[in-house]
Design a protein around this motif. Structure first.
Motif, mmCIF file in Angstrom:
data_model
loop_
_atom_site.group_PDB
_atom_site.id
_atom_site.type_symbol
_atom_site.label_atom_id
_atom_site.label_comp_id
_atom_site.label_asym_id
_atom_site.label_seq_id
_atom_site.Cartn_x
_atom_site.Cartn_y
_atom_site.Cartn_z
ATOM 1 N N PHE A 182 0.836 -1.196 0.000
ATOM 2 C CA PHE A 182 0.000 0.000 0.000
ATOM 3 C C PHE A 182 0.876 1.253 0.000
ATOM 4 N N PRO A 183 1.323 1.675 -1.188
ATOM 5 C CA PRO A 183 2.089 2.927 -1.255
ATOM 6 C C PRO A 183 1.205 4.106 -0.846
ATOM 7 N N LEU A 184 1.824 5.140 -0.312
ATOM 8 C CA LEU A 184 1.060 6.347 -0.008
ATOM 9 C C LEU A 184 0.313 6.804 -1.259
ATOM 10 N N PRO A 185 -0.934 7.220 -1.130
ATOM 11 C CA PRO A 185 -1.714 7.592 -2.318
ATOM 12 C C PRO A 185 -1.183 8.825 -3.034
ATOM 13 N N ARG A 186 -0.437 9.644 -2.324
ATOM 14 C CA ARG A 186 0.198 10.834 -2.898
ATOM 15 C C ARG A 186 1.265 11.307 -1.922
ATOM 16 N N LEU A 187 2.030 12.297 -2.358
ATOM 17 C CA LEU A 187 3.030 12.886 -1.474
ATOM 18 C C LEU A 187 2.318 13.646 -0.360
ATOM 19 N N LEU A 188 2.615 13.303 0.875
ATOM 20 C CA LEU A 188 1.933 13.920 2.012
ATOM 21 C C LEU A 188 2.640 15.194 2.453
ATOM 22 N N SER A 189 1.872 16.117 2.995
ATOM 23 C CA SER A 189 2.467 17.263 3.673
ATOM 24 C C SER A 189 3.061 16.783 4.994
ATOM 25 N N LEU A 190 3.901 17.594 5.605
ATOM 26 C CA LEU A 190 4.500 17.187 6.881
ATOM 27 C C LEU A 190 3.447 16.981 7.973
ATOM 28 N N PRO A 191 2.455 17.869 8.121
ATOM 29 C CA PRO A 191 1.412 17.589 9.122
ATOM 30 C C PRO A 191 0.663 16.285 8.848
ATOM 31 N N GLU A 192 0.384 15.989 7.575
ATOM 32 C CA GLU A 192 -0.288 14.725 7.244
ATOM 33 C C GLU A 192 0.598 13.536 7.587
ATOM 34 N N LEU A 193 1.892 13.662 7.300
ATOM 35 C CA LEU A 193 2.822 12.572 7.594
ATOM 36 C C LEU A 193 2.864 12.283 9.090
ATOM 37 N N VAL A 194 2.950 13.328 9.911
ATOM 38 C CA VAL A 194 3.001 13.137 11.363
ATOM 39 C C VAL A 194 1.741 12.423 11.846
ATOM 40 N N GLN A 195 0.586 12.867 11.358
ATOM 41 C CA GLN A 195 -0.666 12.251 11.808
ATOM 42 C C GLN A 195 -0.799 10.805 11.345
ATOM 43 N N LEU A 196 -0.313 10.520 10.142
ATOM 44 C CA LEU A 196 -0.387 9.145 9.651
ATOM 45 C C LEU A 196 0.549 8.233 10.444
ATOM 46 N N LEU A 197 1.769 8.703 10.703
ATOM 47 C CA LEU A 197 2.719 7.892 11.464
ATOM 48 C C LEU A 197 2.200 7.611 12.876
ATOM 49 N N ALA A 198 1.449 8.537 13.438
ATOM 50 C CA ALA A 198 0.903 8.331 14.782
ATOM 51 C C ALA A 198 -0.093 7.171 14.817
ATOM 52 N N ARG A 199 -0.629 6.775 13.659
ATOM 53 C CA ARG A 199 -1.646 5.726 13.599
ATOM 54 C C ARG A 199 -1.082 4.332 13.333
ATOM 55 N N VAL A 200 0.163 4.229 12.841
ATOM 56 C CA VAL A 200 0.654 2.927 12.395
ATOM 57 C C VAL A 200 0.979 2.035 13.592
ATOM 58 N N ASP A 201 0.999 0.725 13.339
ATOM 59 C CA ASP A 201 1.319 -0.238 14.396
ATOM 60 C C ASP A 201 2.824 -0.439 14.549
ATOM 61 N N PHE A 202 3.562 -0.178 13.461
ATOM 62 C CA PHE A 202 5.014 -0.353 13.526
ATOM 63 C C PHE A 202 5.634 0.441 12.386
ATOM 64 N N PHE A 203 6.848 0.943 12.631
ATOM 65 C CA PHE A 203 7.590 1.703 11.620
ATOM 66 C C PHE A 203 8.965 1.077 11.436
ATOM 67 N N VAL A 204 9.407 0.986 10.170
ATOM 68 C CA VAL A 204 10.752 0.496 9.861
ATOM 69 C C VAL A 204 11.386 1.446 8.851
ATOM 70 N N GLY A 205 12.605 1.858 9.120
ATOM 71 C CA GLY A 205 13.293 2.728 8.173
ATOM 72 C C GLY A 205 14.741 2.934 8.564
ATOM 73 N N CYS A 206 15.458 3.605 7.683
ATOM 74 C CA CYS A 206 16.851 3.953 7.959
ATOM 75 C C CYS A 206 16.887 5.226 8.807
ATOM 76 N N ASP A 207 18.070 5.779 8.966
ATOM 77 C CA ASP A 207 18.255 6.993 9.761
ATOM 78 C C ASP A 207 17.734 8.189 8.971
ATOM 79 N N THR A 208 16.429 8.454 9.100
ATOM 80 C CA THR A 208 15.787 9.564 8.394
ATOM 81 C C THR A 208 14.877 10.314 9.355
#
Length: 356
Positions: free
Chosen positions: A251-277
């Motif tokens: 499920f790729p993001l449907p579009r490029l998110l704004s920073l406020p949208e990104l923060v709110q979406l990340l707050a909802r996920v069950d787990f996050f995986v990524g590099c040093d970003t």
């Protein structure tokens, strides 16, 4: 200094995403100990949405540096006028204290231009590009996390007690739109957010895209997880390359998110995986269970900081952590990142989810 003393304080942290997030505990600490003071922050335009409307801030000063760079060739006179107008407004207020939490040439120039007789920043061993020449050097520990490095600066300047933060506070953001919420509701649980890309300056930190593809397949097939693929500006091509490697539904993001949208979406996920970003550090600051994949960079200094986040890193090479921007072995992907196999990362995620 007295906790009740009213001061005018200017913080300088121009970017980038993760470093702005790392500076939020310093803002919160200043507001806690100087509740009646004016607290202003200079930040570059790209990252200003992370701070707009923050309850601890008095004023946000937005530096449109990249916009000026783009307009300079086409409209040099207009750009010069915009710079001049910005500087007039910037120098209108006189500050009791200026704090440079960035520590490079650009932030040093911003400190130099600010109206204040008390300008403080990191000593030369903890800054770069001659930043220490623009302000009073403050000795801070060198091998501590960047969040704690900022807090040590406050301790030395104001005499504030040092205490590691347990979370970071973001400003209130508008609710997510219907389009994003509909997409979100179609994703099965657990929802696991993979952010595969790094900035062009951080290629040494990249975990191979085929490894991310294999991890997505393991998460989907063995955990029935809904795997979300994140991306940022200029990363759509890499996202399409990654999707072509994955043989399961993601499920790729449907579009490029704004920073406020990104923060709110990340707050909802069950787990996050990524590099040093910056995405990893936002997830960590939100208290989301997160796993950072590390190789060249020191986890003690650059790792995810808050309790629900962990770092998985290679420890078998004597050159680690090198903290370099280019791998001396001349590889596109650092060998230390390749040692973190998808199976190893999956096993770690599986154990974490079982404990939750």
């Amino acid at each position: 200094m007295s906790k009740r003393r009213s001061l005018r304080i200017l913080m300088i942290r121009l970017g980038a995403m993760g470093d702005v997030v790392h500076a939020l505990p310093s803002l919160q600490k200043l507001r806690e100990f100087f509740p009646e003071s004016e607290l202003d922050w200079v930040v570059e335009e790209e990252w200003s949405p992370l701070l707009e409307g923050h309850p601890a801030l008095s004023h946000l000063i937005v530096l449109p540096r990249k916009r000026w760079q783009k307009s300079w060739r086409r409209r040099p006179l207009s750009t010069l006028w915009q710079v001049w107008d910005f500087l007039k407004r910037y120098r209108r207020k006189k500050y009791d204290v200026v704090l440079d939490l960035h520590g490079n040439l650009r932030s040093g120039v911003m400190a130099l231009l600010a109206r204040s007789k008390a300008k403080f920043g990191f000593w030369r061993k903890a800054s770069k590009e001659g930043n220490h020449r623009f302000l009073r050097e403050v000795p801070v520990p060198l091998h501590v996390h960047k969040i704690e490095k900022n807090l040590y600066l406050l301790q030395r300047v104001f005499g504030l007690p040092f205490s590691p933060p347990s979370c970071a506070t973001f400003p209130p953001f508008p609710p997510l739109g219907v389009e994003i919420l509909r997409w979100w509701s179609s994703i099965p649980q657990p929802r696991i957010f993979l952010h595969p890309m790094v900035s062009r300056y951080g290629q040494i930190k990249q975990w191979p895209l085929p490894f991310f593809a294999r991890l997505a397949e393991l998460l989907s097939l063995k955990l029935n997880a809904g795997v979300i693929l994140g991306y940022g500006p200029g990363e759509k091509k890499q996202l399409e390359e990654l999707r072509s490697l994955i043989q399961v539904e993601v499920f790729p993001l449907p579009r490029l998110l704004s920073l406020p949208e990104l923060v709110q979406l990340l707050a909802r996920v069950d787990f996050f995986v990524g590099c040093d970003t910056g995405n990893l550090h936002i997830a960590s600051a939100l208290g989301v269970p997160a796993l950072g994949l590390y190789g060249p960079k020191s986890v003690d200094i650059y790792g995810p900081y808050y309790p629900n986040a962990e770092a998985l890193f290679s420890s078998s090479r004597p050159c680690l952590p090198c903290n370099l921007r280019l791998c001396p072995y001349g590889r596109n992907i650092s060998p230390c990142m390749e040692e973190l196999t998808p199976e190893l990362v999956f096993a770690h995620i599986q154990r974490r989810l079982e404990r939750q």
